[in-house]
Write an enzyme that holds these catalytic residues in place. Sequence first.
Site, PDB file in Angstrom:
ATOM      1  CB  ILE A  16      -2.554  55.316  73.592  1.00 61.95           C
ATOM      2  CG1 ILE A  16      -1.621  56.517  73.822  1.00 61.95           C
ATOM      3  CG2 ILE A  16      -3.373  55.505  72.333  1.00 61.95           C
ATOM      4  CD1 ILE A  16      -0.645  56.751  72.679  1.00 61.95           C
ATOM      5  N   GLY A  20       1.125  56.290  86.762  1.00 60.83           N
ATOM      6  CA  GLY A  20       0.852  56.811  88.087  1.00 60.83           C
ATOM      7  C   GLY A  20       0.774  58.321  88.148  1.00 60.83           C
ATOM      8  CB  ALA A  22       1.560  61.637  82.990  1.00 59.49           C
ATOM      9  CG  ASP A 133      10.651  52.587  85.923  1.00 59.81           C
ATOM     10  OD1 ASP A 133      10.760  51.416  86.354  1.00 59.81           O
ATOM     11  OD2 ASP A 133       9.548  53.150  85.752  1.00 59.81           O
TER      12      ASP A 133
END
Length: 497
Positions: A16, A20, A22, A133
């Site tokens: 799904i 970068g 995982a 992030d």
Amino acid sequence: MTAPSQAGRYRIEQLIGVGGFASVYLAHDDELRSPVAVKILADNWARQPDVRGRFLQEARLLRRADSHLLVQVFDVGELDDGRPYFVMTYADRGTLEDRLSGGALTVDEALGLMRDICQGVSVLHSIGVVHRDLKPSNVLFCSRPEGGERVMVADLGIARSTDHLSGLTLPAGSPGYQAPEQLYFDGAPDARADVHGLGALTYHMLTGRVPAKPEQRVPPSALRPEVPEAVDAAVMRALDPGREARWPDAAAYAAALSSSTAVPSASWKPQVQLSGGEAQGLSSGGEAHMRPSEKGRRRVIAGGAAAVVAAAAVTVVAVNLAQSPDQPGGTRAAASTPPASGSTSRWLRNGSDIPGQYRELIVQAGTYCQEPGLSPALIAAMLKAESGYDPGLSDPVKDEYGISRWTPSVLWYWQPGGLQSPKPVPPFSPELSILSMGRFLCTLGPRVADLPGDPALKLAALYRSGVDPLKRAGGIPERWRDYTEKVSRYMRDYRPD
């Protein structure tokens, strides 16, 4: 490498998401009969000790926070080929990125969602973690069993504990959302870096665009005229290139969005200065709020598409440079001076059954702001109706305690300092319980002020039910009429002669 068919006891069903470092798979927990998401570190990174350690640290941070406002981690493990994985909440309703692909959200929906997102980030800040992030793909939505949905902040892969943020902190973040200091090796970003990310998310939701470079940036209302100027001020301050000028943390930013007196940054001013009355009218939409009782003291769904807890709940944290650290977003500065000992007869009838040791606290809560209908007599009447003035009240079945019948997880938001203070544990002191009632009513009272009905009884119903039920009913809901009539009788007994 091909996808595994199994990760421990979890049966992998489909891919799904890919990042970068995982990949995330939809899986099924056959033991508990429920869908889960399984995040697996990529093979090329699994052999790098530092990346592997960061991957597991993400799981530990999420587990440590253990909040429904964040993606929750249930298990960790290792595949047969040595790749680590962790099991987390499955976001069955997609991401904010998916929703923004259709353009800007409504103003109410954007502000309601942002307050929920801020609450999740506030949890991280309260345990000393900076996300670093924040972007649309890291905001997820999950169905609630009782209907509706909740918002979850995800992906702490580059999050850092503030006690490890130093001059050696590496650049991180995503273009358009990352704060300027995140571009440098010595940026040492703190909670204000996340405030920048939250501001960028708000801007994107309101306008449909990622913010431009600072020198080319215009306020949201320049692209969306219906955005209130007070919201412009809050967002532009969050996006200020100088972190010293930004809101100090996510809670303060959320409170600014809920406040009618948002303070602009030094580098941007609204074109029109608002009067106090005009600013009061610009309280932003999204009727997210907290309800204080089992029949009305638990979290409810926010207006718009999302929701977990009320965004207004964090307004108890310091937000306005002109307010003291424990003021809500209301008009505390203009409220009555707390009573001196022996002076409560101005507000409360002498000889009534109000316990003497609580009279001053009741007056403080009842004069916390100048909200129509709020008075010490109202607070006293509500306490009488809620607990009969019993400070030791304990109702584990409803999870309600103390003289004001607070639920611990709800009182957490309305206590001084909000989520930045430790979660309260019963028994609750009368001081904490009673004064937090004033905070609650002063913050949410303006949202029902325009509804018909007696202002004081609307506040009493608000304390029981929250904002949305009153708005849907166009006043006091039928189910709370008996309660408000009881409060009305007590008020007549408590008003001074």
